[in-house]
Design a protein around this motif. Sequence first.
Motif, PDB file in Angstrom:
ATOM      1  N   GLN A 176      52.639  38.661  44.877  1.00  0.00           N
ATOM      2  CA  GLN A 176      53.224  37.463  45.474  1.00  0.00           C
ATOM      3  C   GLN A 176      53.858  36.522  44.457  1.00  0.00           C
ATOM      4  OE1 GLN A 176      50.020  35.683  47.726  1.00  0.00           O
ATOM      5  NE2 GLN A 176      49.998  37.310  49.274  1.00  0.00           N
ATOM      6  N   GLN A 177      53.436  36.558  43.200  1.00  0.00           N
ATOM      7  CA  GLN A 177      53.831  35.518  42.256  1.00  0.00           C
ATOM      8  C   GLN A 177      54.668  36.004  41.075  1.00  0.00           C
ATOM      9  OE1 GLN A 177      49.969  34.060  41.128  1.00  0.00           O
ATOM     10  NE2 GLN A 177      49.588  33.062  43.085  1.00  0.00           N
ATOM     11  N   ALA A 178      54.544  37.275  40.707  1.00  0.00           N
ATOM     12  CA  ALA A 178      55.166  37.742  39.465  1.00  0.00           C
ATOM     13  C   ALA A 178      56.678  37.598  39.472  1.00  0.00           C
ATOM     14  CB  ALA A 178      54.779  39.197  39.197  1.00  0.00           C
ATOM     15  N   SER A 179      57.308  37.803  40.619  1.00  0.00           N
ATOM     16  CA  SER A 179      58.771  37.768  40.680  1.00  0.00           C
ATOM     17  C   SER A 179      59.340  36.383  40.415  1.00  0.00           C
ATOM     18  CB  SER A 179      59.246  38.266  42.051  1.00  0.00           C
ATOM     19  OG  SER A 179      58.744  37.448  43.090  1.00  0.00           O
ATOM     20  N   ALA A 180      58.513  35.351  40.509  1.00  0.00           N
ATOM     21  CA  ALA A 180      58.987  33.989  40.251  1.00  0.00           C
ATOM     22  C   ALA A 180      59.107  33.686  38.769  1.00  0.00           C
ATOM     23  CB  ALA A 180      58.043  32.983  40.903  1.00  0.00           C
ATOM     24  N   ALA A 236      41.216  42.667  44.113  1.00  0.00           N
ATOM     25  CA  ALA A 236      42.101  42.304  45.220  1.00  0.00           C
ATOM     26  C   ALA A 236      42.942  41.078  44.882  1.00  0.00           C
ATOM     27  CB  ALA A 236      41.285  42.055  46.489  1.00  0.00           C
ATOM     28  N   ALA A 237      42.324  40.078  44.258  1.00  0.00           N
ATOM     29  CA  ALA A 237      43.060  38.860  43.896  1.00  0.00           C
ATOM     30  C   ALA A 237      44.103  39.157  42.830  1.00  0.00           C
ATOM     31  CB  ALA A 237      42.088  37.795  43.402  1.00  0.00           C
ATOM     32  N   GLY A 238      43.761  40.019  41.870  1.00  0.00           N
ATOM     33  CA  GLY A 238      44.718  40.377  40.831  1.00  0.00           C
ATOM     34  C   GLY A 238      45.952  41.042  41.401  1.00  0.00           C
ATOM     35  N   LEU A 239      45.757  42.002  42.298  1.00  0.00           N
ATOM     36  CA  LEU A 239      46.897  42.683  42.917  1.00  0.00           C
ATOM     37  C   LEU A 239      47.692  41.737  43.798  1.00  0.00           C
ATOM     38  CD1 LEU A 239      45.541  46.209  43.926  1.00  0.00           C
ATOM     39  CD2 LEU A 239      46.784  45.534  41.868  1.00  0.00           C
ATOM     40  N   ARG A 240      46.997  40.872  44.546  1.00  0.00           N
ATOM     41  CA  ARG A 240      47.690  39.951  45.446  1.00  0.00           C
ATOM     42  C   ARG A 240      48.565  38.964  44.666  1.00  0.00           C
ATOM     43  NH1 ARG A 240      43.603  38.511  47.882  1.00  0.00           N
ATOM     44  NH2 ARG A 240      43.069  36.602  46.768  1.00  0.00           N
ATOM     45  N   CYS A 241      48.014  38.405  43.609  1.00  0.00           N
ATOM     46  CA  CYS A 241      48.790  37.453  42.808  1.00  0.00           C
ATOM     47  C   CYS A 241      49.972  38.135  42.130  1.00  0.00           C
ATOM     48  CB  CYS A 241      47.883  36.786  41.776  1.00  0.00           C
ATOM     49  SG  CYS A 241      46.643  35.688  42.488  1.00  0.00           S
ATOM     50  N   ALA A 265      42.871  38.032  38.490  1.00  0.00           N
ATOM     51  CA  ALA A 265      41.640  38.741  38.136  1.00  0.00           C
ATOM     52  C   ALA A 265      40.584  37.795  37.596  1.00  0.00           C
ATOM     53  CB  ALA A 265      41.946  39.830  37.108  1.00  0.00           C
ATOM     54  N   LEU A 266      41.017  36.722  36.926  1.00  0.00           N
ATOM     55  CA  LEU A 266      40.087  35.743  36.374  1.00  0.00           C
ATOM     56  C   LEU A 266      39.689  34.671  37.390  1.00  0.00           C
ATOM     57  CD1 LEU A 266      41.745  35.136  32.873  1.00  0.00           C
ATOM     58  CD2 LEU A 266      39.644  36.411  33.325  1.00  0.00           C
ATOM     59  N   GLY A 267      40.460  34.528  38.469  1.00  0.00           N
ATOM     60  CA  GLY A 267      40.206  33.455  39.413  1.00  0.00           C
ATOM     61  C   GLY A 267      40.516  32.094  38.826  1.00  0.00           C
ATOM     62  N   VAL A 268      41.673  31.989  38.146  1.00  0.00           N
ATOM     63  CA  VAL A 268      42.046  30.743  37.473  1.00  0.00           C
ATOM     64  C   VAL A 268      43.521  30.461  37.739  1.00  0.00           C
ATOM     65  CG1 VAL A 268      42.697  31.871  35.297  1.00  0.00           C
ATOM     66  CG2 VAL A 268      41.906  29.502  35.265  1.00  0.00           C
ATOM     67  N   MET A 269      43.895  29.187  37.711  1.00  0.00           N
ATOM     68  CA  MET A 269      45.280  28.786  37.891  1.00  0.00           C
ATOM     69  C   MET A 269      45.955  28.632  36.532  1.00  0.00           C
ATOM     70  SD  MET A 269      45.999  28.615  41.093  1.00  0.00           S
ATOM     71  CE  MET A 269      47.564  27.772  40.949  1.00  0.00           C
ATOM     72  N   LEU A 270      47.042  29.354  36.337  1.00  0.00           N
ATOM     73  CA  LEU A 270      47.821  29.276  35.111  1.00  0.00           C
ATOM     74  C   LEU A 270      49.260  28.913  35.453  1.00  0.00           C
ATOM     75  CD1 LEU A 270      46.479  32.471  33.272  1.00  0.00           C
ATOM     76  CD2 LEU A 270      45.701  30.097  33.005  1.00  0.00           C
ATOM     77  N   GLY A 271      50.085  28.775  34.421  1.00  0.00           N
ATOM     78  CA  GLY A 271      51.484  28.442  34.635  1.00  0.00           C
ATOM     79  C   GLY A 271      51.670  26.961  34.891  1.00  0.00           C
ATOM     80  N   GLY A 272      52.667  26.628  35.715  1.00  0.00           N
ATOM     81  CA  GLY A 272      52.997  25.228  35.965  1.00  0.00           C
ATOM     82  C   GLY A 272      53.907  24.681  34.886  1.00  0.00           C
ATOM     83  N   GLY A 273      54.426  23.491  35.122  1.00  0.00           N
ATOM     84  CA  GLY A 273      55.322  22.868  34.155  1.00  0.00           C
ATOM     85  C   GLY A 273      54.636  22.587  32.831  1.00  0.00           C
ATOM     86  N   VAL A 299      51.861  40.685  34.189  1.00  0.00           N
ATOM     87  CA  VAL A 299      50.677  40.601  33.333  1.00  0.00           C
ATOM     88  C   VAL A 299      49.911  39.308  33.590  1.00  0.00           C
ATOM     89  CG1 VAL A 299      49.902  40.343  30.942  1.00  0.00           C
ATOM     90  CG2 VAL A 299      51.573  42.108  31.531  1.00  0.00           C
ATOM     91  N   MET A 300      50.603  38.176  33.582  1.00  0.00           N
ATOM     92  CA  MET A 300      49.918  36.893  33.714  1.00  0.00           C
ATOM     93  C   MET A 300      49.480  36.620  35.146  1.00  0.00           C
ATOM     94  SD  MET A 300      51.557  34.259  30.962  1.00  0.00           S
ATOM     95  CE  MET A 300      53.191  34.176  31.668  1.00  0.00           C
ATOM     96  N   ALA A 301      50.284  37.052  36.129  1.00  0.00           N
ATOM     97  CA  ALA A 301      49.882  36.840  37.518  1.00  0.00           C
ATOM     98  C   ALA A 301      48.645  37.673  37.847  1.00  0.00           C
ATOM     99  CB  ALA A 301      51.031  37.192  38.459  1.00  0.00           C
ATOM    100  N   ALA A 302      48.670  38.948  37.467  1.00  0.00           N
ATOM    101  CA  ALA A 302      47.504  39.796  37.726  1.00  0.00           C
ATOM    102  C   ALA A 302      46.297  39.323  36.934  1.00  0.00           C
ATOM    103  CB  ALA A 302      47.830  41.251  37.372  1.00  0.00           C
ATOM    104  N   GLY A 303      46.520  38.922  35.687  1.00  0.00           N
ATOM    105  CA  GLY A 303      45.414  38.445  34.867  1.00  0.00           C
ATOM    106  C   GLY A 303      44.803  37.170  35.408  1.00  0.00           C
ATOM    107  N   ALA A 304      45.660  36.233  35.837  1.00  0.00           N
ATOM    108  CA  ALA A 304      45.147  34.978  36.395  1.00  0.00           C
ATOM    109  C   ALA A 304      44.372  35.232  37.683  1.00  0.00           C
ATOM    110  CB  ALA A 304      46.309  34.017  36.656  1.00  0.00           C
TER     111      ALA A 304
END
Length: 302
Positions: free
Chosen positions: A227-231, A219-224, A247-255, A240-245
Amino acid sequence: MLSFSLFCALLVGVMLDRWLGEPRHWHPLVGFGRLAMAVEQRLNRPGGVAAGALAVVITVLPWVLAVVWLLLVLPGWAGWGLQALGLWLVIGGRSLEEHGQAVMAPLHDGDLPCAREQVSRMVSRDTDKLDSGGVARAATESVLENGADALFASLFWFALAGLPGALLHRLVNTLDAMWGYRTERFERFGKVVARLDDLLGWVPARLTAISYALCGRFAAGLRCWQQQASACDSPNAGPVMAAGAGALGVMLGGGAPYHGGWKDKPWLGEGRAASADSIAAATTLVQRALSLWLVVLLGVSL
């Protein structure tokens, strides 16, 4: 449709990659990279969109056509062996795992300089300016994204078109990694290969994102992803990275710092901050997704 014989070649190629990893010497993709550098230096001129397209044709098409010709003229057993061996050389699943482990181990030991050095082999960031969290995020993102590029996309095209399809994707993806930058040197020259790489990776990226969600926190993988991939700037890396993050329950990306300066990027995923354990979890997620792909492809072949 994927035949059972072609699936067996795919399975052997994956097993060879798992057992042997990438060749340590005389890897064909290294030689291809040198050829690509020589072609780019010869053809890259200001305003060179057409020159970039020509460079893609010169560097990619002869090898794909050569493989097609070999598969037509070789006996059936030899062609099958070429498909299996070729796929082994095209994919990089074990190499991806080894690179992740090389970053994870010094992070666990608190050796930040060594971790920075190792992650510099995976990403284009200015790793000397990364703290431990930045190193962990970079490595985790690289494992997830390259799982799509260096493994699942090649398997997708192999299932559709055999070794010629997998080779076409891998060579285009390699050129995109070399030329697909929005810099003065490559903005126009690399435009064609960047668009072609996006096209070839569009479906595999979304299948990879679904696989990550299915093999992790669904559920978290699909939600992220939603909501986040288009950014994200990349139409394929975002899912790939939004769903993967997620699915892992981790925060990725950022500056993050790059050699051209600081680049603001969207935050992806949810949950805990990235750490050495996140790299290991991403590697496990890729392995689980690979198992899922093999089961599904077996079913398709039967």
